[in-house]
Scaffold this active site. Structure first.
Site, PDB file in Angstrom:
ATOM      1  N   THR A 295     -10.126   2.136   5.279  1.00  0.00           N
ATOM      2  CA  THR A 295      -8.967   2.890   5.759  1.00  0.00           C
ATOM      3  C   THR A 295      -9.479   3.964   6.729  1.00  0.00           C
ATOM      4  O   THR A 295     -10.690   4.197   6.827  1.00  0.00           O
ATOM      5  CB  THR A 295      -8.226   3.577   4.592  1.00  0.00           C
ATOM      6  OG1 THR A 295      -8.972   4.742   4.196  1.00  0.00           O
ATOM      7  CG2 THR A 295      -8.070   2.658   3.394  1.00  0.00           C
ATOM      8  N   GLU A 296      -8.552   4.644   7.401  1.00  0.00           N
ATOM      9  CA  GLU A 296      -8.961   5.719   8.311  1.00  0.00           C
ATOM     10  C   GLU A 296      -9.725   6.816   7.550  1.00  0.00           C
ATOM     11  O   GLU A 296     -10.773   7.278   7.998  1.00  0.00           O
ATOM     12  CB  GLU A 296      -7.740   6.357   8.997  1.00  0.00           C
ATOM     13  CG  GLU A 296      -7.249   5.611  10.219  1.00  0.00           C
ATOM     14  CD  GLU A 296      -6.182   4.579   9.900  1.00  0.00           C
ATOM     15  OE1 GLU A 296      -5.899   4.345   8.699  1.00  0.00           O
ATOM     16  OE2 GLU A 296      -5.631   3.992  10.855  1.00  0.00           O
ATOM     17  N   TYR A 297      -9.174   7.236   6.420  1.00  0.00           N
ATOM     18  CA  TYR A 297      -9.828   8.283   5.632  1.00  0.00           C
ATOM     19  C   TYR A 297     -11.214   7.840   5.197  1.00  0.00           C
ATOM     20  O   TYR A 297     -12.182   8.594   5.253  1.00  0.00           O
ATOM     21  CB  TYR A 297      -8.994   8.611   4.383  1.00  0.00           C
ATOM     22  CG  TYR A 297      -7.980   9.719   4.594  1.00  0.00           C
ATOM     23  CD1 TYR A 297      -7.133   9.717   5.681  1.00  0.00           C
ATOM     24  CD2 TYR A 297      -7.872  10.755   3.673  1.00  0.00           C
ATOM     25  CE1 TYR A 297      -6.192  10.717   5.861  1.00  0.00           C
ATOM     26  CE2 TYR A 297      -6.934  11.766   3.845  1.00  0.00           C
ATOM     27  CZ  TYR A 297      -6.100  11.737   4.939  1.00  0.00           C
ATOM     28  OH  TYR A 297      -5.178  12.730   5.117  1.00  0.00           O
ATOM     29  N   GLU A 298     -11.282   6.595   4.745  1.00  0.00           N
ATOM     30  CA  GLU A 298     -12.556   6.067   4.238  1.00  0.00           C
ATOM     31  C   GLU A 298     -13.641   6.129   5.330  1.00  0.00           C
ATOM     32  O   GLU A 298     -14.764   6.568   5.065  1.00  0.00           O
ATOM     33  CB  GLU A 298     -12.318   4.614   3.800  1.00  0.00           C
ATOM     34  CG  GLU A 298     -13.461   3.979   3.055  1.00  0.00           C
ATOM     35  CD  GLU A 298     -12.995   2.659   2.414  1.00  0.00           C
ATOM     36  OE1 GLU A 298     -11.819   2.261   2.593  1.00  0.00           O
ATOM     37  OE2 GLU A 298     -13.832   2.038   1.735  1.00  0.00           O
TER      38      GLU A 298
ATOM     39  N   LYS B 246      -3.900  20.756  -8.860  1.00  0.00           N
ATOM     40  CA  LYS B 246      -3.425  21.678  -9.904  1.00  0.00           C
ATOM     41  C   LYS B 246      -2.853  20.898 -11.071  1.00  0.00           C
ATOM     42  O   LYS B 246      -2.098  19.950 -10.891  1.00  0.00           O
ATOM     43  CB  LYS B 246      -2.334  22.601  -9.336  1.00  0.00           C
ATOM     44  CG  LYS B 246      -2.859  23.534  -8.292  1.00  0.00           C
ATOM     45  CD  LYS B 246      -1.916  24.712  -8.108  1.00  0.00           C
ATOM     46  CE  LYS B 246      -2.497  25.733  -7.161  1.00  0.00           C
ATOM     47  NZ  LYS B 246      -2.076  25.536  -5.770  1.00  0.00           N
TER      48      LYS B 246
ATOM     49  N   GLU C  41       0.869  -1.178   0.000  1.00  0.00           N
ATOM     50  CA  GLU C  41       0.000   0.000   0.000  1.00  0.00           C
ATOM     51  C   GLU C  41       0.902   1.222   0.000  1.00  0.00           C
ATOM     52  O   GLU C  41       1.732   1.386   0.897  1.00  0.00           O
ATOM     53  CB  GLU C  41      -0.929   0.038   1.222  1.00  0.00           C
ATOM     54  CG  GLU C  41      -1.884   1.235   1.152  1.00  0.00           C
ATOM     55  CD  GLU C  41      -2.737   1.492   2.398  1.00  0.00           C
ATOM     56  OE1 GLU C  41      -3.623   2.364   2.330  1.00  0.00           O
ATOM     57  OE2 GLU C  41      -2.496   0.840   3.434  1.00  0.00           O
TER      58      GLU C  41
ATOM     59  N   ASP D 297      -3.025  11.517  -2.270  1.00  0.00           N
ATOM     60  CA  ASP D 297      -3.102  12.980  -2.411  1.00  0.00           C
ATOM     61  C   ASP D 297      -3.562  13.335  -3.832  1.00  0.00           C
ATOM     62  O   ASP D 297      -2.988  12.831  -4.801  1.00  0.00           O
ATOM     63  CB  ASP D 297      -1.725  13.608  -2.140  1.00  0.00           C
ATOM     64  CG  ASP D 297      -1.273  13.382  -0.692  1.00  0.00           C
ATOM     65  OD1 ASP D 297      -2.087  12.871   0.098  1.00  0.00           O
ATOM     66  OD2 ASP D 297      -0.121  13.704  -0.368  1.00  0.00           O
TER      67      ASP D 297
ATOM     68  N   ASP E 283     -12.010   9.411  -2.516  1.00  0.00           N
ATOM     69  CA  ASP E 283     -13.234  10.223  -2.400  1.00  0.00           C
ATOM     70  C   ASP E 283     -13.209  11.324  -3.452  1.00  0.00           C
ATOM     71  O   ASP E 283     -14.173  12.075  -3.571  1.00  0.00           O
ATOM     72  CB  ASP E 283     -13.270  10.898  -1.024  1.00  0.00           C
ATOM     73  CG  ASP E 283     -12.078  11.826  -0.860  1.00  0.00           C
ATOM     74  OD1 ASP E 283     -10.931  11.350  -1.018  1.00  0.00           O
ATOM     75  OD2 ASP E 283     -12.264  13.040  -0.638  1.00  0.00           O
TER      76      ASP E 283
HETATM   77  N1  SAH Z   1      -4.227   5.441   2.914  1.00  0.00           N
HETATM   78  C1  SAH Z   1      -4.512   6.180   4.141  1.00  0.00           C
HETATM   79  C2  SAH Z   1      -3.924   7.601   4.126  1.00  0.00           C
HETATM   80  C3  SAH Z   1      -4.416   8.484   3.021  1.00  0.00           C
HETATM   81  S1  SAH Z   1      -3.668  10.126   3.055  1.00  0.00           S
HETATM   82  C4  SAH Z   1      -6.011   6.238   4.369  1.00  0.00           C
HETATM   83  O1  SAH Z   1      -6.757   6.010   3.410  1.00  0.00           O
HETATM   84  O2  SAH Z   1      -6.441   6.501   5.485  1.00  0.00           O
HETATM   85  C5  SAH Z   1      -2.350   9.907   1.900  1.00  0.00           C
HETATM   86  C6  SAH Z   1      -1.092   9.389   2.579  1.00  0.00           C
HETATM   87  O3  SAH Z   1      -0.139   9.122   1.554  1.00  0.00           O
HETATM   88  C7  SAH Z   1      -0.433  10.389   3.520  1.00  0.00           C
HETATM   89  O4  SAH Z   1      -0.109   9.749   4.731  1.00  0.00           O
HETATM   90  C8  SAH Z   1       0.820  10.842   2.762  1.00  0.00           C
HETATM   91  O5  SAH Z   1       1.886  11.200   3.625  1.00  0.00           O
HETATM   92  C9  SAH Z   1       1.135   9.613   1.944  1.00  0.00           C
HETATM   93  N2  SAH Z   1       1.847   9.894   0.693  1.00  0.00           N
HETATM   94  C10 SAH Z   1       1.510  10.825  -0.223  1.00  0.00           C
HETATM   95  N3  SAH Z   1       2.367  10.831  -1.251  1.00  0.00           N
HETATM   96  C11 SAH Z   1       3.274   9.840  -0.999  1.00  0.00           C
HETATM   97  C12 SAH Z   1       4.410   9.371  -1.680  1.00  0.00           C
HETATM   98  N4  SAH Z   1       4.814   9.921  -2.838  1.00  0.00           N
HETATM   99  N5  SAH Z   1       5.109   8.358  -1.138  1.00  0.00           N
HETATM  100  C13 SAH Z   1       4.729   7.812   0.044  1.00  0.00           C
HETATM  101  N6  SAH Z   1       3.656   8.231   0.751  1.00  0.00           N
HETATM  102  C14 SAH Z   1       2.934   9.235   0.246  1.00  0.00           C
END
Ligand code: SAH
Length: 211
Positions: free
Chosen positions: A188-191, A119, A43, A115, A151
């Site tokens: 996931t936490e976000y979900e 942009k 992941e 993320d 989302d």
């Molecule tokens: N998957 C988790 C977190 C989502 S937030 C959930 O669904 O709850 C996105 C996470 O990805 C953040 O913790 C951020 O630090 C990490 N992240 C973003 N870009 C990344 C990259 N290029 N390499 C590693 N981690 C990254």
């Protein structure tokens, strides 16, 4: 993810049994790390780790590696993981360098709530941009499978296009994953946060079979 800076984060990271300190040591031989030849699922951007930990506990015959770039996130996640999960490893890494630690040995990639980089000029930073798909080619063992949940509608549409123009076949597309009440979903936490607010979750599985 914006978090308060943790003062003792170096110490937490140093003392974790799950964090692989020099992941490049295992490039091409992660089976040796796990001491078996089971499939490896990763992941990218694991955040606080609920998804990968629950998956590892549920599927002991699959090896899981969680990747996260932020120390502050890792320092909060690592102490919460129960001890003794043999099929789980955590790596501190920016996914831009993913091909420096894996070589043709990954069976599946999960991208959960990545993320969005809204942009246009940042579009190559999206984890589903061609920039990353090229890197993933180098780490997948044979067939390529990416499971994505988000989302963010714009990121979702961008990703569907990016996957298909790169030769991936799309399946299990949903614009509201949780509307299927029968379905067992490891969240996931976000979900959890979004579902609680009634925000729909987009889902896709992208597959590219090797010839
Ligand atoms: N998957 C988790 C977190 C989502 S937030 C959930 O669904 O709850 C996105 C996470 O990805 C953040 O913790 C951020 O630090 C990490 N992240 C973003 N870009 C990344 C990259 N290029 N390499 C590693 N981690 C990254």
């Amino acid at each position: 993810m914006r978090l308060r800076n943790l003062k003792n984060k170096e110490e937490i990271l140093e003392n974790s049994n799950y964090l692989v300190k020099i992941p490049s040591d295992f490039k091409g031989k992660w089976n040796k790390y796990f001491n078996n030849d089971n499939p490896i699922y990763i992941e990218i951007g694991m955040g606080f780790g609920k998804f990968i930990v629950e998956n590892a506990l549920k599927n002991p015959d699959i090896n899981y590696i969680g990747i996260e770039k932020l120390d502050n996130v890792l320092a909060r996640c690592l102490p919460r993981i129960p001890e003794g999960i043999d099929n789980l490893a955590i790596v501190r890494l920016n996914a831009l360098e993913i091909d420096e630690i894996f070589d043709k040995e990954i069976d599946r990639i999960f991208l959960n709530f990545s993320d969005p980089w809204p942009k246009k000029r940042h579009s190559m930073r999206r984890l589903t941009s061609v920039n990353f798909l090229e890197k993933y080619d180098k780490i997948f063992c044979k067939n390529k499978t990416i499971y994505m949940k988000t989302d963010n509608r714009d990121l979702f549409i961008f990703s569907l296009e990016s996957f298909s123009s790169y030769g991936y076949v799309l399946s299990d597309i949903s614009f509201d994953l949780h509307s299927d009440k029968e379905r067992e979903i490891i969240t996931t936490e976000y979900e959890d946060k979004f579902v609680k607010k009634g925000i729909p979750i987009y889902n896709v599985v992208a597959t590219k079979l090797s010839k």
